[in-house]
Design a protein around this motif. Sequence first.
Motif, PDB file in Angstrom:
ATOM      1  N   SER A  31       0.838  -1.201   0.000  1.00  0.00           N
ATOM      2  CA  SER A  31       0.000   0.000   0.000  1.00  0.00           C
ATOM      3  C   SER A  31       0.876   1.254   0.000  1.00  0.00           C
ATOM      4  CB  SER A  31      -0.916   0.015   1.230  1.00  0.00           C
ATOM      5  OG  SER A  31      -1.546   1.270   1.371  1.00  0.00           O
ATOM      6  N   SER A  32       0.748   2.053  -1.036  1.00  0.00           N
ATOM      7  CA  SER A  32       1.504   3.306  -1.091  1.00  0.00           C
ATOM      8  C   SER A  32       1.032   4.268  -0.007  1.00  0.00           C
ATOM      9  CB  SER A  32       1.366   3.947  -2.474  1.00  0.00           C
ATOM     10  OG  SER A  32      -0.002   4.233  -2.768  1.00  0.00           O
ATOM     11  N   ILE A  33      -0.235   4.163   0.391  1.00  0.00           N
ATOM     12  CA  ILE A  33      -0.763   5.017   1.457  1.00  0.00           C
ATOM     13  C   ILE A  33      -0.086   4.671   2.781  1.00  0.00           C
ATOM     14  CG2 ILE A  33      -2.821   5.582   2.813  1.00  0.00           C
ATOM     15  CD1 ILE A  33      -4.465   5.201   0.268  1.00  0.00           C
ATOM     16  N   VAL A  39       6.431   7.199   6.487  1.00  0.00           N
ATOM     17  CA  VAL A  39       7.478   8.199   6.249  1.00  0.00           C
ATOM     18  C   VAL A  39       7.094   9.522   6.894  1.00  0.00           C
ATOM     19  CG1 VAL A  39       8.713   9.541   4.509  1.00  0.00           C
ATOM     20  CG2 VAL A  39       8.258   7.115   4.110  1.00  0.00           C
ATOM     21  N   ARG A  40       5.858   9.929   6.685  1.00  0.00           N
ATOM     22  CA  ARG A  40       5.396  11.204   7.243  1.00  0.00           C
ATOM     23  C   ARG A  40       5.453  11.210   8.758  1.00  0.00           C
ATOM     24  NH1 ARG A  40      -0.862  13.302   7.026  1.00  0.00           N
ATOM     25  NH2 ARG A  40      -0.571  15.244   8.193  1.00  0.00           N
ATOM     26  N   THR A  57      13.119   7.242   5.120  1.00  0.00           N
ATOM     27  CA  THR A  57      13.028   8.592   4.568  1.00  0.00           C
ATOM     28  C   THR A  57      12.263   8.667   3.255  1.00  0.00           C
ATOM     29  OG1 THR A  57      15.189   8.255   3.525  1.00  0.00           O
ATOM     30  CG2 THR A  57      15.154   9.342   5.693  1.00  0.00           C
ATOM     31  N   ASN A  58      11.851   7.532   2.721  1.00  0.00           N
ATOM     32  CA  ASN A  58      11.053   7.555   1.487  1.00  0.00           C
ATOM     33  C   ASN A  58      10.144   6.328   1.464  1.00  0.00           C
ATOM     34  OD1 ASN A  58      12.447   5.280   0.137  1.00  0.00           O
ATOM     35  ND2 ASN A  58      14.178   6.703  -0.043  1.00  0.00           N
ATOM     36  N   PRO A  59       9.096   6.343   0.622  1.00  0.00           N
ATOM     37  CA  PRO A  59       8.134   5.231   0.609  1.00  0.00           C
ATOM     38  C   PRO A  59       8.751   3.881   0.267  1.00  0.00           C
ATOM     39  CG  PRO A  59       7.182   7.165  -0.439  1.00  0.00           C
ATOM     40  CD  PRO A  59       8.628   7.489  -0.198  1.00  0.00           C
ATOM     41  N   GLU A  60       9.780   3.846  -0.567  1.00  0.00           N
ATOM     42  CA  GLU A  60      10.412   2.575  -0.910  1.00  0.00           C
ATOM     43  C   GLU A  60      11.035   1.928   0.332  1.00  0.00           C
ATOM     44  OE1 GLU A  60      13.711   2.827  -3.569  1.00  0.00           O
ATOM     45  OE2 GLU A  60      13.806   0.660  -3.891  1.00  0.00           O
ATOM     46  N   LYS A  61      11.758   2.724   1.114  1.00  0.00           N
ATOM     47  CA  LYS A  61      12.357   2.203   2.338  1.00  0.00           C
ATOM     48  C   LYS A  61      11.280   1.776   3.328  1.00  0.00           C
ATOM     49  CE  LYS A  61      16.681   4.848   2.148  1.00  0.00           C
ATOM     50  NZ  LYS A  61      17.517   5.883   2.827  1.00  0.00           N
ATOM     51  N   ALA A  62      10.198   2.538   3.398  1.00  0.00           N
ATOM     52  CA  ALA A  62       9.106   2.189   4.306  1.00  0.00           C
ATOM     53  C   ALA A  62       8.469   0.866   3.905  1.00  0.00           C
ATOM     54  CB  ALA A  62       8.063   3.299   4.319  1.00  0.00           C
TER      55      ALA A  62
END
Length: 209
Positions: A31-33, A39-40, A57-62
Amino acid sequence: MALETTRSSPFPPGFCISTSRLNISPFDPDSSIHAGFLVRLWNTDDFINSCGRTSITNPEKASIFIRNRVLQQYTVNQHGMFLVSLKNKDTLPATPIGTVSLMKGSPPDLHYTAPDIGFAILPEHSGKGYAVEAAKGVLEWAQSHLGIEAVFGFCDPSNQRSRRVLENIGMDFRGITGLRVFGAKTTAIYALPGMSKDLAIYGLDELDK
């Protein structure tokens, strides 16, 4: 960057712990959400001041973190870090506002045998009782569905907001000390009523012993 490991969630589709105002659900690495929200949240000043800066620090790492670490906790323990979302009226999707977790380490690393509860809420939603509501919801679910009766709460002794949450969910204050599992860091310790006063039973050894 760590290699991505294929894991699947042990929770059934649509699984959710529901409270009066919140939905508490497993994280989905696809889920990108979910990835974007983590991250946020983890890069707010509130979170950094309380828990420290992370590498997320970014969605890929998350997404990789969720797949490799969060799903591992789900698989091994049937609990871990969950997404907290604010219920919306009508058919609008729930709005992510924080996380609540029951986390437990595993050998060979230093670990303790009872999970500890944690929570983080976006600054703009803090002060409204959401952390207390989410923590109570997860505790009640863990007790009724997983049979968990021993849960700790740890926080920096100066973090009065976290200490109030732990007290408001019914945990007993057990003192401030340095625990071997946390190195030299001084920690305020809370525990559910009825748990042994001998922390060593749960794998928690004080540094001064």
